[in-house]
Design a protein around this motif. Sequence first.
Motif, PDB file in Angstrom:
ATOM      1  N   GLY A  70       0.807  -1.221   0.000  1.00 29.73           N
ATOM      2  CA  GLY A  70       0.000   0.000   0.000  1.00 29.73           C
ATOM      3  C   GLY A  70       0.835   1.265   0.000  1.00 29.73           C
ATOM      4  N   PHE A  71       0.259   2.355  -0.438  1.00 32.99           N
ATOM      5  CA  PHE A  71       0.869   3.691  -0.364  1.00 32.99           C
ATOM      6  C   PHE A  71      -0.207   4.708  -0.702  1.00 32.99           C
ATOM      7  N   VAL A  72       0.102   5.981  -0.479  1.00 31.55           N
ATOM      8  CA  VAL A  72      -0.804   7.070  -0.886  1.00 31.55           C
ATOM      9  C   VAL A  72      -0.027   8.004  -1.811  1.00 31.55           C
ATOM     10  N   ALA A  73      -0.623   8.336  -2.929  1.00 32.73           N
ATOM     11  CA  ALA A  73      -0.080   9.378  -3.823  1.00 32.73           C
ATOM     12  C   ALA A  73      -1.234  10.340  -4.120  1.00 32.73           C
ATOM     13  N   VAL A  74      -0.939  11.616  -4.236  1.00 28.27           N
ATOM     14  CA  VAL A  74      -2.024  12.600  -4.430  1.00 28.27           C
ATOM     15  C   VAL A  74      -1.751  13.466  -5.661  1.00 28.27           C
ATOM     16  N   LYS A  75      -2.797  14.175  -6.055  1.00 32.47           N
ATOM     17  CA  LYS A  75      -2.625  15.201  -7.078  1.00 32.47           C
ATOM     18  C   LYS A  75      -2.900  16.558  -6.433  1.00 32.47           C
ATOM     19  N   PRO A  76      -2.354  17.621  -6.992  1.00 34.89           N
ATOM     20  CA  PRO A  76      -2.575  18.933  -6.384  1.00 34.89           C
ATOM     21  C   PRO A  76      -3.953  19.512  -6.707  1.00 34.89           C
ATOM     22  N   ASN A  77      -4.206  20.653  -6.158  1.00 39.66           N
ATOM     23  CA  ASN A  77      -5.419  21.434  -6.398  1.00 39.66           C
ATOM     24  C   ASN A  77      -5.660  21.607  -7.896  1.00 39.66           C
ATOM     25  N   CYS A  78      -6.955  21.665  -8.266  1.00 40.33           N
ATOM     26  CA  CYS A  78      -7.299  21.664  -9.698  1.00 40.33           C
ATOM     27  C   CYS A  78      -6.937  22.954 -10.429  1.00 40.33           C
ATOM     28  N   SER A  79      -7.039  24.115  -9.747  1.00 41.97           N
ATOM     29  CA  SER A  79      -6.889  25.358 -10.517  1.00 41.97           C
ATOM     30  C   SER A  79      -5.439  25.590 -10.936  1.00 41.97           C
ATOM     31  N   LEU A  80      -4.495  25.085 -10.136  1.00 44.72           N
ATOM     32  CA  LEU A  80      -3.109  25.372 -10.524  1.00 44.72           C
ATOM     33  C   LEU A  80      -2.608  24.519 -11.684  1.00 44.72           C
ATOM     34  N   GLN A  81      -3.414  23.541 -12.084  1.00 46.69           N
ATOM     35  CA  GLN A  81      -3.063  22.768 -13.290  1.00 46.69           C
ATOM     36  C   GLN A  81      -3.094  23.670 -14.528  1.00 46.69           C
ATOM     37  N   SER A  82      -3.854  24.770 -14.439  1.00 48.01           N
ATOM     38  CA  SER A  82      -4.002  25.655 -15.614  1.00 48.01           C
ATOM     39  C   SER A  82      -2.742  26.452 -15.923  1.00 48.01           C
ATOM     40  N   TYR A  83      -1.808  26.488 -14.974  1.00 44.87           N
ATOM     41  CA  TYR A  83      -0.615  27.306 -15.235  1.00 44.87           C
ATOM     42  C   TYR A  83       0.708  26.676 -14.801  1.00 44.87           C
ATOM     43  N   MET A  84       0.677  25.628 -13.952  1.00 49.72           N
ATOM     44  CA  MET A  84       1.967  25.105 -13.472  1.00 49.72           C
ATOM     45  C   MET A  84       2.795  24.440 -14.573  1.00 49.72           C
ATOM     46  N   THR A  85       2.150  23.725 -15.497  1.00 47.06           N
ATOM     47  CA  THR A  85       2.950  23.085 -16.552  1.00 47.06           C
ATOM     48  C   THR A  85       3.596  24.134 -17.460  1.00 47.06           C
ATOM     49  N   PRO A  86       2.856  25.167 -17.908  1.00 43.55           N
ATOM     50  CA  PRO A  86       3.527  26.219 -18.690  1.00 43.55           C
ATOM     51  C   PRO A  86       4.680  26.887 -17.926  1.00 43.55           C
ATOM     52  N   ILE A  87       4.503  27.097 -16.633  1.00 43.56           N
ATOM     53  CA  ILE A  87       5.577  27.739 -15.858  1.00 43.56           C
ATOM     54  C   ILE A  87       6.777  26.797 -15.735  1.00 43.56           C
ATOM     55  N   TRP A  88       6.491  25.522 -15.484  1.00 43.60           N
ATOM     56  CA  TRP A  88       7.576  24.536 -15.384  1.00 43.60           C
ATOM     57  C   TRP A  88       8.346  24.449 -16.706  1.00 43.60           C
ATOM     58  N   ALA A  89       7.629  24.498 -17.821  1.00 44.86           N
ATOM     59  CA  ALA A  89       8.299  24.411 -19.130  1.00 44.86           C
ATOM     60  C   ALA A  89       9.332  25.534 -19.255  1.00 44.86           C
ATOM     61  N   LEU A  90       8.985  26.728 -18.768  1.00 45.14           N
ATOM     62  CA  LEU A  90       9.920  27.862 -18.852  1.00 45.14           C
ATOM     63  C   LEU A  90      11.097  27.660 -17.891  1.00 45.14           C
ATOM     64  N   MET A  91      10.795  27.156 -16.692  1.00 44.05           N
ATOM     65  CA  MET A  91      11.873  26.925 -15.712  1.00 44.05           C
ATOM     66  C   MET A  91      12.844  25.875 -16.237  1.00 44.05           C
ATOM     67  N   GLN A  92      12.276  24.823 -16.811  1.00 44.70           N
ATOM     68  CA  GLN A  92      13.119  23.733 -17.303  1.00 44.70           C
ATOM     69  C   GLN A  92      13.991  24.199 -18.473  1.00 44.70           C
ATOM     70  N   ALA A  93      13.502  25.195 -19.198  1.00 43.33           N
ATOM     71  CA  ALA A  93      14.288  25.739 -20.319  1.00 43.33           C
ATOM     72  C   ALA A  93      15.349  26.718 -19.826  1.00 43.33           C
ATOM     73  N   GLY A  94      15.453  26.897 -18.507  1.00 42.94           N
ATOM     74  CA  GLY A  94      16.542  27.698 -17.950  1.00 42.94           C
ATOM     75  C   GLY A  94      16.142  29.097 -17.502  1.00 42.94           C
ATOM     76  N   TYR A  95      14.848  29.381 -17.467  1.00 44.82           N
ATOM     77  CA  TYR A  95      14.409  30.712 -17.033  1.00 44.82           C
ATOM     78  C   TYR A  95      13.859  30.638 -15.608  1.00 44.82           C
ATOM     79  N   GLU A  96      14.557  31.232 -14.696  1.00 45.10           N
ATOM     80  CA  GLU A  96      14.122  31.253 -13.295  1.00 45.10           C
ATOM     81  C   GLU A  96      12.853  32.107 -13.199  1.00 45.10           C
ATOM     82  N   VAL A  97      11.816  31.573 -12.529  1.00 44.92           N
ATOM     83  CA  VAL A  97      10.602  32.370 -12.295  1.00 44.92           C
ATOM     84  C   VAL A  97      10.617  32.755 -10.820  1.00 44.92           C
ATOM     85  N   LYS A  98      10.665  34.054 -10.535  1.00 41.02           N
ATOM     86  CA  LYS A  98      10.846  34.496  -9.140  1.00 41.02           C
ATOM     87  C   LYS A  98       9.539  34.880  -8.464  1.00 41.02           C
TER      88      LYS A  98
END
Length: 363
Positions: free
Chosen positions: A151-179
């Motif tokens: 057994g284990f527990v894994a969760v997903k985050p709040n629904c509204s932040l799905q609308s922007y976290m992946t786009p922000i992560w894409a920029l961070m991963q490309a080397g742009y720090e988001v402050k």
Amino acid sequence: MSQKIPVGILGATGAVGQNYIYLLQNHPWFEVSYIAASPRSAGKSYREVVASKWLLGANIPEGVADLIIEDANDASKALGRCRFVFSALELDSKDEIKALENAYAALGIPVVSNASAHRWSEDVPMLIPEINADHISVIDAQRKTHGWDKGFVAVKPNCSLQSYMTPIWALMQAGYEVKRMFVTTMQAVSGAGYPGVPSLDMIDNVVPYIGGEEEKSEKEPLKILGKVENGKIVNFGGLKVSAHCNRVPVINGHTACISLEFGDKKPSLAEVEKIWREFRALPQELDLPFAPRQPIIVRSEANRPQPRRDRDEDKGMAVSVGRLRECPLFDIRFVGLSHNTVRGAAGGGILNAELLKAKGYLA
Ligand SMILES: NC(=O)C1=CN([C@@H]2O[C@H](COP(=O)(O)OP(=O)(O)OC[C@H]3O[C@@H](n4cnc5c(N)ncnc54)[C@H](OP(=O)(O)O)[C@@H]3O)[C@@H](O)[C@H]2O)C=CC1
Ligand SMILES: N[C@@H](CC(=O)OP(=O)(O)O)C(=O)O
């Protein structure tokens, strides 16, 4: 005989639970074999309880309509009837949800949860598979701490932040720090569950308050962007978020207006757009059944994205972005949108389960 993994749904009668039932029809790996809800619904058929409040088209899927609902509070009822459960429970308190999800895990039944109860447990991964699939490794420490074998527990985050976290992560991963990030959400009524916000509060109106939502929007990104150290997730310390969360008279689809401030290295608008269009991650590499082929869809029309037009993109699993422009206060601003009960809830849970199976945690 079916080779699919039999799965259970806790909270199967609610808004998110219904989405699980709907989305898991014909899933190539998983098959719903067990459903549970409150003692009010236990002992009745799914059809009997849900027919008058079914939210997803004309008919309840045949394979589930005649299943008898069990009491979700008795985890032992699920033994031998499913190999893991999706949790879409809403109980009186977070502690009750935590204790109940732990009870399933202790019986050897993994829990893939939508509830917020375990989001701050340091050894529980809070997954957006395109961003932090590596957080799954804390499950080994979680099992050790509790003495759980399967057994284990894994969760997903709040629904509204799905609308922007992946786009922000894409920029961070490309080397742009988001402050710094300033976000204003416009959240659909289905986010409040069924029956949700009274119609007299919602029609011809906007409600500028959703209990606990701004706190979650400001804190959860830090865990999502965190790093695994010694079996725990250590929150990211480099981002400050300010959030306004509003309930709007839309049925499905959370929209967010976002302004971002970068570090010293700043991308041009053309670079941002290119990064978003080209972004792919592990779910796409693994070709998981619920992974959107293109996780971020860039709209170039002046008036998009819009919930009614864009929420169903790529099975309701893609994030649509648009209105990308310079920001006179920070560096850039844009609008993000995702389907709250699909990408933000049941679809996101299914994608998490697919990732966990692909990584060997769900047999
Ligand atoms: N709606 C959304 O967009 C999102 C929701 N979530 C989370 O998912 C979870 C479910 O949300 P949602 O579907 O909207 O909520 P609903 O209120 O629509 O559904 C709640 C579910 O919990 C069951 N339940 C209620 N009380 C009890 C009890 N005492 N014992 C056992 N089961 C009980 C209900 O069963 P019954 O019908 O028998 O009362 C129902 O199945 C929540 O934790 C929510 O925070 C997460 C992301 C997005
Ligand atoms: N609060 C969200 C839905 C939700 O249930 O969020 P969470 O999963 O963080 O509890 C909304 O109203 O739209």
